[in-house]
Design an enzyme around this catalytic site. Structure first.
Site, mmCIF file in Angstrom:
data_model
loop_
_atom_site.group_PDB
_atom_site.id
_atom_site.type_symbol
_atom_site.label_atom_id
_atom_site.label_comp_id
_atom_site.label_asym_id
_atom_site.label_seq_id
_atom_site.Cartn_x
_atom_site.Cartn_y
_atom_site.Cartn_z
ATOM 1 N N ARG A 117 0.810 -1.233 0.000
ATOM 2 C CA ARG A 117 0.000 0.000 0.000
ATOM 3 C C ARG A 117 0.841 1.281 0.000
ATOM 4 O O ARG A 117 0.379 2.342 0.409
ATOM 5 C CB ARG A 117 -0.980 0.033 1.165
ATOM 6 C CG ARG A 117 -2.006 -1.061 1.083
ATOM 7 C CD ARG A 117 -3.238 -0.739 1.883
ATOM 8 N NE ARG A 117 -4.232 -1.768 1.672
ATOM 9 C CZ ARG A 117 -4.217 -2.939 2.308
ATOM 10 N NH1 ARG A 117 -3.284 -3.195 3.190
ATOM 11 N NH2 ARG A 117 -5.136 -3.842 2.044
ATOM 12 N N LYS A 138 3.827 11.600 -11.594
ATOM 13 C CA LYS A 138 2.968 10.716 -12.403
ATOM 14 C C LYS A 138 3.718 9.407 -12.591
ATOM 15 O O LYS A 138 4.832 9.401 -13.132
ATOM 16 C CB LYS A 138 2.739 11.333 -13.784
ATOM 17 C CG LYS A 138 1.581 12.282 -13.854
ATOM 18 C CD LYS A 138 1.230 12.423 -15.328
ATOM 19 C CE LYS A 138 0.297 13.525 -15.624
ATOM 20 N NZ LYS A 138 0.036 13.617 -17.072
ATOM 21 N N LYS A 222 8.820 22.763 -15.303
ATOM 22 C CA LYS A 222 7.964 21.647 -14.881
ATOM 23 C C LYS A 222 7.536 21.832 -13.422
ATOM 24 O O LYS A 222 6.389 21.618 -13.054
ATOM 25 C CB LYS A 222 8.723 20.324 -15.062
ATOM 26 C CG LYS A 222 7.972 19.108 -14.582
ATOM 27 C CD LYS A 222 7.321 18.333 -15.693
ATOM 28 C CE LYS A 222 6.357 17.287 -15.184
ATOM 29 N NZ LYS A 222 6.406 16.027 -15.885
ATOM 30 N N HIS A 259 9.826 8.900 -27.808
ATOM 31 C CA HIS A 259 8.818 9.845 -27.329
ATOM 32 C C HIS A 259 9.212 11.286 -27.685
ATOM 33 O O HIS A 259 8.412 12.057 -28.216
ATOM 34 C CB HIS A 259 8.656 9.694 -25.814
ATOM 35 C CG HIS A 259 7.655 10.635 -25.237
ATOM 36 N ND1 HIS A 259 6.309 10.506 -25.476
ATOM 37 C CD2 HIS A 259 7.799 11.745 -24.466
ATOM 38 C CE1 HIS A 259 5.673 11.494 -24.864
ATOM 39 N NE2 HIS A 259 6.548 12.253 -24.247
HETATM 40 N N1 LIG Z 1 5.756 10.195 -15.739
HETATM 41 C C1 LIG Z 1 5.861 11.187 -16.598
HETATM 42 O O1 LIG Z 1 5.488 12.334 -16.316
HETATM 43 C C2 LIG Z 1 6.457 10.915 -17.947
HETATM 44 C C3 LIG Z 1 6.730 11.977 -18.822
HETATM 45 C C4 LIG Z 1 7.347 11.700 -20.040
HETATM 46 C C5 LIG Z 1 7.698 10.378 -20.362
HETATM 47 N N2 LIG Z 1 7.407 9.372 -19.484
HETATM 48 C C6 LIG Z 1 7.799 7.984 -19.776
HETATM 49 O O2 LIG Z 1 9.210 7.945 -19.859
HETATM 50 C C7 LIG Z 1 9.595 6.873 -20.723
HETATM 51 C C8 LIG Z 1 10.621 7.381 -21.702
HETATM 52 O O3 LIG Z 1 11.722 7.844 -20.979
HETATM 53 P P1 LIG Z 1 13.228 7.664 -21.490
HETATM 54 O O4 LIG Z 1 13.367 8.263 -22.826
HETATM 55 O O5 LIG Z 1 14.119 8.118 -20.409
HETATM 56 O O6 LIG Z 1 13.234 6.112 -21.783
HETATM 57 P P2 LIG Z 1 13.972 4.865 -21.175
HETATM 58 O O7 LIG Z 1 13.935 4.829 -19.716
HETATM 59 O O8 LIG Z 1 13.378 3.713 -21.910
HETATM 60 O O9 LIG Z 1 15.490 5.104 -21.633
HETATM 61 C C9 LIG Z 1 15.833 5.135 -23.002
HETATM 62 C C10 LIG Z 1 17.021 4.187 -23.282
HETATM 63 O O10 LIG Z 1 18.191 4.741 -22.691
HETATM 64 C C11 LIG Z 1 18.885 3.750 -21.929
HETATM 65 N N3 LIG Z 1 19.615 4.501 -20.886
HETATM 66 C C12 LIG Z 1 19.109 5.059 -19.770
HETATM 67 N N4 LIG Z 1 20.072 5.767 -19.143
HETATM 68 C C13 LIG Z 1 21.210 5.632 -19.874
HETATM 69 C C14 LIG Z 1 22.526 6.140 -19.754
HETATM 70 N N5 LIG Z 1 22.869 6.964 -18.767
HETATM 71 N N6 LIG Z 1 23.423 5.793 -20.702
HETATM 72 C C15 LIG Z 1 23.064 5.003 -21.753
HETATM 73 N N7 LIG Z 1 21.835 4.501 -21.934
HETATM 74 C C16 LIG Z 1 20.915 4.819 -20.998
HETATM 75 C C17 LIG Z 1 17.799 2.842 -21.451
HETATM 76 O O11 LIG Z 1 18.321 1.566 -21.141
HETATM 77 C C18 LIG Z 1 16.871 2.808 -22.654
HETATM 78 O O12 LIG Z 1 17.310 1.866 -23.579
HETATM 79 C C19 LIG Z 1 8.329 6.346 -21.356
HETATM 80 O O13 LIG Z 1 7.942 5.190 -20.684
HETATM 81 C C20 LIG Z 1 7.323 7.471 -21.086
HETATM 82 O O14 LIG Z 1 5.992 6.996 -21.013
HETATM 83 C C21 LIG Z 1 6.812 9.627 -18.288
HETATM 84 ZN ZN LIG Z 2 6.191 13.920 -23.057
#
Ligand SMILES: NC(=O)c1ccc[n+]([C@@H]2O[C@H](COP(=O)([O-])OP(=O)(O)OC[C@H]3O[C@@H](n4cnc5c(N)ncnc54)[C@H](O)[C@@H]3O)[C@@H](O)[C@H]2O)c1
Ligand SMILES: [Zn+2]
Length: 348
Positions: A117, A138, A222, A259
């Site tokens: 929880r 979020k 943000k 994204h």
């Molecule tokens: N909660 C929110 O407000 C919010 C807002 C925007 C996006 N998101 C979510 O975030 C996600 C996308 O985030 P992201 O682009 O960080 O994706 P991700 O976490 O999938 O990372 C992208 C890639 O980078 C690699 N990686 C991470 N750190 C690294 C580093 N330091 N060096 C080398 N490689 C590295 C990961 O293994 C992955 O392959 C999606 O799931 C999206 O829905 C959430």
């Molecule tokens: Zn976004």
């Protein structure tokens, strides 16, 4: 080190630094155990160093590693992680650490919101995109029918960036993170009262960015928005700028675009819809110089269908976040959407 206080319902600090000094200053480590959630890539590149640093806190460490990519953001994975936690005796005083990009942040945050929880968690972001996703509370996993469909608002106890880790990101992930940073730059004039849009594009034209300073600026936008509207009843919708068409592209392309790339195209589109051809052209020109993944164009109806499901819509009308004198969230006619689609298609 820069510290930004977020005055959410439960206030927390974000630190942005080179290195890991925050670890010796924060109060969270009076916990029963530390439970790190990460993905294989982050673990391979940065896991050992981070683990060694955590060991100085002298608490039992549980280490759960998942496959990289949004496929791991699922309820099935939550169940597997709960099994990890239970068999490793994680309890209500365990501290969860989301160690990775936005995927890991959303997954570990959602896990923390439901495990027994709710247990405390912190974000240790390793991507540029996560300057957006790690702030604001979020958290979610995906459902086979819709991205982020199972989620919660659950604020972290802290967010701690070590910008040195960004050096291992691929160009593609840098570009993806840049998408949300550019979005924050466009919003800055409405949110901060002064704009860093021109400064950012000037810096980008000069070469690689000094991330620390730019993440601080992006996070500041943000922060102001989530402080004003933690549970997305009003201004938080502004953060959706570029996401209406962006989400449609992401979905139609079956996630071939990151994204951030989808949002970058989505912002050009939103400027066109709002009649700001000058800014649309400027951003499109910038994107063309970069190795942005090309769009495999589909008939307009394909995107229209997906935009029809957007959360902002009212009474069946598609609504867009538009940036003009002020920010507006406005219904838009199909005619205008088609015109903007034709223009965008002509450029890419
Ligand atoms: N909660 C929110 O407000 C919010 C807002 C925007 C996006 N998101 C979510 O975030 C996600 C996308 O985030 P992201 O682009 O960080 O994706 P991700 O976490 O999938 O990372 C992208 C890639 O980078 C690699 N990686 C991470 N750190 C690294 C580093 N330091 N060096 C080398 N490689 C590295 C990961 O293994 C992955 O392959 C999606 O799931 C999206 O829905 C959430
Ligand atoms: Zn976004």
């Amino acid at each position: 080190m820069v510290t930004i206080r977020v005055n959410a319902s439960i206030p927390y600090d974000i630190t942005i630094d080179h290195g890991e000094d925050w670890l010796d200053r924060v109060p969270y480590f009076k916990c029963s155990s530390i439970w790190v959630i990460t993905d294989e890539t982050v673990d391979r590149l940065h896991g050992t160093a981070f683990r060694q640093r955590l060991e100085t806190r002298q608490r039992p460490i549980v280490w759960s590693v998942v496959r990289p990519g949004d496929g791991s953001k699922s309820l099935t994975m939550i169940e597997r992680l709960v099994t990890d936690g239970l068999t490793s005796h994680c309890d209500r005083d365990t501290l969860v650490i989301a160690f990775g990009g936005g995927m890991v942040g959303d997954l570990a945050g959602f896990l923390a919101s439901v495990y027994m929880r709710g247990v405390r968690y912190i974000q240790v972001p390793t991507t540029i995109l996560a300057h957006d996703s790690a702030v604001g509370g979020k958290v979610a996993v995906n459902h086979p029918l819709a991205k982020n469909a199972i989620g919660a608002f659950y604020q972290p106890a802290g967010v701690h960036y070590n910008v040195d880790r960004l050096e291992t990101l691929t160009d593609r992930d840098v570009l993806s993170g840049l998408g949300e940073l550019i979005k924050h730059a466009y919003l800055s004039r409405y949110v901060l009262g002064h704009s860093f849009e021109d400064d950012l594009f000037t810096a980008l034209a000069q070469g690689p960015l000094e991330w620390e300073a730019w993440l601080v600026r992006g996070i500041e936008v943000k922060r102001r928005i989530v402080e004003a509207d933690e549970r997305e009843q009003g201004v938080r919708a502004w953060l959706n700028f570029g996401h209406t068409f962006g989400h449609a592209l992401e979905s139609v392309e079956a996630y071939r675009l990151t994204h951030g790339e989808a949002v970058l195209y989505g912002m050009v589109y939103a400027f066109l819809v709002g009649g700001d051809v000058t800014r649309a052209k400027a951003l499109a020109g910038f994107l063309k110089q970069l190795a942005i993944t090309p769009i495999v164009w589909q008939p307009f109806e394909t995107y229209l269908e997906v935009m029809g499901h957007d959360k902002k819509n009212r009474s069946g009308r598609i609504r867009f976040v538009l940036l003009g004198e002020d920010v507006t969230v406005a219904s838009v006619t199909t005619e205008r959407l088609v015109k903007a689609y034709e223009q965008l298609k002509g450029w890419f």
